[in-house]
Design a protein around this motif. Sequence first.
Motif, PDB file in Angstrom:
ATOM      1  N   ARG A  76     -38.622  -1.164  -6.812  1.00  0.00           N
ATOM      2  CA  ARG A  76     -38.862  -0.729  -5.445  1.00  0.00           C
ATOM      3  C   ARG A  76     -38.368  -1.528  -4.323  1.00  0.00           C
ATOM      4  O   ARG A  76     -38.274  -2.673  -4.263  1.00  0.00           O
ATOM      5  CB  ARG A  76     -40.484  -1.320  -5.619  1.00  0.00           C
ATOM      6  CG  ARG A  76     -41.316  -1.198  -4.298  1.00  0.00           C
ATOM      7  CD  ARG A  76     -41.743   0.364  -3.841  1.00  0.00           C
ATOM      8  NE  ARG A  76     -42.767   0.712  -2.954  1.00  0.00           N
ATOM      9  CZ  ARG A  76     -42.819   1.385  -1.885  1.00  0.00           C
ATOM     10  NH1 ARG A  76     -41.677   2.350  -1.744  1.00  0.00           N
ATOM     11  NH2 ARG A  76     -43.869   1.663  -1.195  1.00  0.00           N
ATOM     12  N   GLU A  84     -47.115   7.762  -4.415  1.00  0.00           N
ATOM     13  CA  GLU A  84     -46.409   7.512  -5.430  1.00  0.00           C
ATOM     14  C   GLU A  84     -46.354   5.793  -5.875  1.00  0.00           C
ATOM     15  O   GLU A  84     -46.143   5.209  -6.624  1.00  0.00           O
ATOM     16  CB  GLU A  84     -45.133   7.572  -5.298  1.00  0.00           C
ATOM     17  CG  GLU A  84     -44.702   9.235  -5.129  1.00  0.00           C
ATOM     18  CD  GLU A  84     -44.697   9.921  -6.619  1.00  0.00           C
ATOM     19  OE1 GLU A  84     -44.436   9.345  -7.686  1.00  0.00           O
ATOM     20  OE2 GLU A  84     -45.228  11.023  -6.419  1.00  0.00           O
ATOM     21  N   HIS A  85     -47.053   5.232  -4.754  1.00  0.00           N
ATOM     22  CA  HIS A  85     -47.171   3.676  -4.807  1.00  0.00           C
ATOM     23  C   HIS A  85     -48.711   3.262  -4.193  1.00  0.00           C
ATOM     24  O   HIS A  85     -48.932   2.877  -3.264  1.00  0.00           O
ATOM     25  CB  HIS A  85     -46.071   3.074  -3.922  1.00  0.00           C
ATOM     26  CG  HIS A  85     -44.705   3.176  -4.206  1.00  0.00           C
ATOM     27  ND1 HIS A  85     -44.093   4.554  -3.875  1.00  0.00           N
ATOM     28  CD2 HIS A  85     -44.079   2.820  -5.315  1.00  0.00           C
ATOM     29  CE1 HIS A  85     -43.018   4.499  -4.552  1.00  0.00           C
ATOM     30  NE2 HIS A  85     -42.785   3.457  -5.425  1.00  0.00           N
ATOM     31  N   ASP A 111     -48.791   6.271   0.405  1.00  0.00           N
ATOM     32  CA  ASP A 111     -47.791   6.751  -0.321  1.00  0.00           C
ATOM     33  C   ASP A 111     -48.405   7.213  -1.981  1.00  0.00           C
ATOM     34  O   ASP A 111     -48.919   6.098  -2.411  1.00  0.00           O
ATOM     35  CB  ASP A 111     -46.569   5.845  -0.668  1.00  0.00           C
ATOM     36  CG  ASP A 111     -45.546   6.491  -1.331  1.00  0.00           C
ATOM     37  OD1 ASP A 111     -45.688   7.348  -2.099  1.00  0.00           O
ATOM     38  OD2 ASP A 111     -44.418   5.935  -1.307  1.00  0.00           O
TER      39      ASP A 111
END
Length: 232
Positions: free
Chosen positions: A5, A33-34, A31
């Motif tokens: 990351r 994805e995070h 986000d």
Amino acid sequence: MITIRRSHERGHANHGWLDSYHTFSFANYYDPEHIHFRSLRVINEDRIAPKGGFPTHPHRNMEIISYVVSGSLAHRDSLGNVETIGRHGVQRFTAGTGITHSEFNPSATEPAHLLQIWILPEQQGLTPSYEQKVFEPADRPGEWVKVASRDASDGSVLIHQDAELYTTILAPGEQRTYPLRPDRHAWVQVVKGEISLNGHRLDAGDAAAVSQEEKLLLDTEPGAEVLLFDLA
């Protein structure tokens, strides 16, 4: 498996008095994805301007840790705690059934640089509590200094989750290893400097999610300060 990351990929918000980078979704930064990694929900790298700070606000059902990199951080909460911590100071509070608090930089000249960390608790509705300690990794060279844990072992602060947080400072040219059990995962956050993690270069602000690795090998030429989360 190691997933990087990068610092520049994080969310960013600059409010003037606060310059903040969000590793995971937070506030207006989203986000998909995070969202989190295991029980690790938030890592915000905050720089608070002199005399700036967060006004009184509430939290519930979260373990919240502040790790001061430089400067100082003043804390006041609804439990009656009024405290200030400096470099390598750690404050932990269990929000549980509900707590209000404020945090600000008491210095008129020096910015405060810190990491705000949220960990999902293993149980809802816990009794709110607060504690703080200072951990100076430079006093224990060559070691992983345990900062937070489920059983408050080795002088660490108590968190209500199957997780451990370590800090370490690596001198230039130094190596550090960490064995990772098969059922565990790790998050490595570079606070300062740069490292190689199992062959992957990480600079300040970069991080790595680690699973299915038997051992972490960190080495550095310029030196570094690192946080490591050992997670279920």
